[in-house]
Design an enzyme around this catalytic site. Sequence first.
Site, PDB file in Angstrom:
ATOM      1  CB  THR A 152      33.098  40.706  46.952  1.00  0.00           C
ATOM      2  OG1 THR A 152      32.421  41.958  46.924  1.00  0.00           O
ATOM      3  CG2 THR A 152      32.085  39.593  46.816  1.00  0.00           C
ATOM      4  N   GLY A 191      37.719  42.656  39.782  1.00  0.00           N
ATOM      5  CA  GLY A 191      38.177  42.773  38.410  1.00  0.00           C
ATOM      6  C   GLY A 191      39.689  42.888  38.340  1.00  0.00           C
ATOM      7  CD  GLU A 434      31.688  48.662  44.087  1.00  0.00           C
ATOM      8  OE1 GLU A 434      31.722  49.226  45.195  1.00  0.00           O
ATOM      9  OE2 GLU A 434      32.555  47.858  43.726  1.00  0.00           O
TER      10      GLU A 434
END
EC number: 1.3.3.6
Length: 669
Positions: A152, A191, A434
Site C-alpha cells: 500500500t 505493520g 487487505e
Amino acid sequence: MPAKPVNPDLQKERSTATFNPREFSVLWAGGEERFKEKKALEKLFLEDPALQDDLPISYLSHKELYEHSLRKACIIGEKIRKLRADGEDGVDTYNALLGGSLGSAILKEGNPLALHYVMFVPTIMGQGTMDQQVEWLSKAWDCEIIGTYAQTELGHGTFLRGLETRADYDASTQEFVINTPSLSAYKWWPGGLGHTANHAVVVAQLYTKGEFRGLAPFIVQLRDSDTHRPMPGIDIGDIGTKLGMKGVNNGYLGLKNVRVPLNNMLMKNQQVLPDGTYVAPKNSVLTYGTMMFVRCALIRDTAQSLAKASTIATRYSAVRRQSPIDPNQPEPQIMDHTTQQLKLFPQIAKAIVFKTTGDGIWNMYNVISGEIEQGNLDRLPEMHALSCCLKAICSADAAAGVETCRLSCGGHGYMDCSNFPTIYGMTTAVCTYEGENTVMLLQTARYLVKVYGQALNGEKLVPTVSYISDAINQTKFVNFDGSLRSIVKAFQFVAANKTRIAYEQIELRRKQGYGTEVAANLCGTFLTAAADLHGRAFLAQTAYTELLALSREVSPELAEVLKVVLELYLVDACLNRIGDFLRFIDLTDQDVTKLEVRLENCLKRFRPNAVSLVDSFDLHDRVLDSALGAYDGNVYEHIFESTKKNPLNKEPVNGAFHKYLKPFMKAHL
C-alpha cells in the site's frame, strides 16, 4: 478459578443452562486436542509475569506503547523459538499468538512483529522459488531478519494497478533500481515498517528493457543488520497514532535509487532472466495469493471480535439491573428486556456462524492452494470472489456488532476499562486493510456478472454459484413456508436476482455506448448489492448445512441450542434484508409478521443459555481485559479498581491546580 466470589446473578444464569458449556468450548476450539493445546498456551503465556501489565496501556504515550509492545513481541518470539525447537509449534499456535485471542490478550493494541509472520514469511513461501526459500526462509523463521510487506502507498491502496513504486532492471549489473518517484508513491501503512523491520517485500511496477511488465515483489533490506540505521536511499519512519492497532508500528517508506540483486525479485510465478528477458506468469492472479491467504484468515478473526464483544455485553447484561418491566417487581436484569436481547443475541449467533464459515473457507483455501500447486487454476476465481465478499461482509457486520454491544452497555461501555474501544479499533480496521470493503464487493461482483453470462449460455457453474442457474430456470420463487431451508433458498433466489439486475444494467449501459469499465462504474451500487447478497446467501447456506451437521454429532442438549442459534441467525438475517425479499418473493404482510413474531420467540428460547453460550467461547479474563465482562461478574468493583490505576489519582492534588486553576480562580481578587 476466579479470586472473588461470582456475582449471584451470573452464577444463577450458569446453573440454569440446559447444556454443558465445556462441550461447546471443545467444539469451538476445534476438538479436544486443540482445546488442551489452547489451555497449555494460555498457561505458558498468560501466567508469565513479563507479559503482564502493571499500568493500563491507555495511559502510555505513543512512543512508550511501541517500546512496550516490542518488548512483549520479542518475549513471544523467543517462546515461539523454543516451541519450534521442541517441535510443538504449529499453525494454530501462530494463529492464536498473532491474530487470535491469545495474542490480543498480551498485545492489546497489536503486535509490531505480526506482519513478519503473517505476510513476509508466507509471501516468500508462496511467491519465492525453491532456491529463494532456502536462502530466506530459515533466516526469517529464526528472526535473524525481521520483515514486513510493503504494498500500500500513500496515494494508492486497494487499486494495485495504480501503485507508483518502480523497479527498473539494469542488465549491466544484474540489479533492480527501485524508486518511489513521488510523495504519493511512498509506501504507507505496513505493520512493523516504522522502526521494527530491517527487510521488506516491496511490491513495485516492474520494467525490463524499457517495458512495463506488471507488478512484482522484491526483497529489500531497509536497515543495517547491526546498527539498525536506515540503508542508503531509504527514508523510513512511523506514521503516527491511529484509531486502533496503536502498537503495530505502521510505517512509511521512500526509496531513492535503491539497488537490489536480480535474485531479490521473488520469481516463483514470473521471472526476469539475467539479460532482462521477462517470463510472464501463467496467471496474473497468482501474484495475489498472499492477500487471499490473509483475507481467509480475517474471516475467522471477525468471529473472535464478535465473541469477545458479545461475551462482555452479555455478562454485563446479566449483572446490571435497571428499568422495571413490572412496576410491582424489583429492577430486572437488563437482559430481560427484549430490546436488549435483540442487541446481543444475534451477535452471539453471528460469531458462531462466522467461525463456522471461516473454518470452512480456510479448508477450501488449503484445498484450492493444493490444486494451484498442481497447475489447476479452475477454482481460483471462485476462491478469490468468496474471500473478497466474505471478508467485506464479516468485517462490516463484526464492526457494527461490536458497536452494538458497546451501546448495549450504556455509559460504562464508553470507558476504556470496558475494552470496547480497543476491540472496536482492531475490528473496524479489518474493513479497510487487505482490501477496502467496497472494492472487495466490486471484485466479487465482476465474477458474479461473468458467471451469470455463462449461466445464460447454459454452462455448468461451480457449486457456490450454481443457485444462479437454478434461478434462471425458476422465474418465480414458490413455497416460502418459513422453514429454515426455505429461508436459505430464498436468500439464494434474491441473490441471483440481484446479480441478474446488475448484469442487465451493465448490458444496458453497453448498448448505450459506454465501455465496460465506465458501465461498471455507473452500475456500482447494483454490483455491490449483488456481491453483498451473494455473500449473505453463502453464509446462510453454510450456517444451515454446518450447524445442522454439527447438531447430529453432539449431545441432544447442545444440539437443541445449536438449532436455536441457527434459527435466530437465519430469521434475523432475513428480516434485515426484508426489503429485498419482498421485491423478489411474494411475501404477504402476514408472512412478515410471522417472521417478526418468530424472531421474538427465538430470543426467548435463546435467553436461558445466553451466558453459558458466551462462557463456551472460553475467553480468558486477560483476553477480554474488561471490567464489564470478567468471569466473576463483579462489574462495579472492577470498574472502581480500574480508576485506582489512573496516574491522575496517585496524588490528592494535581500540580496543575497550583499552576493553572488556582491563579485563574484568584485572578478577580
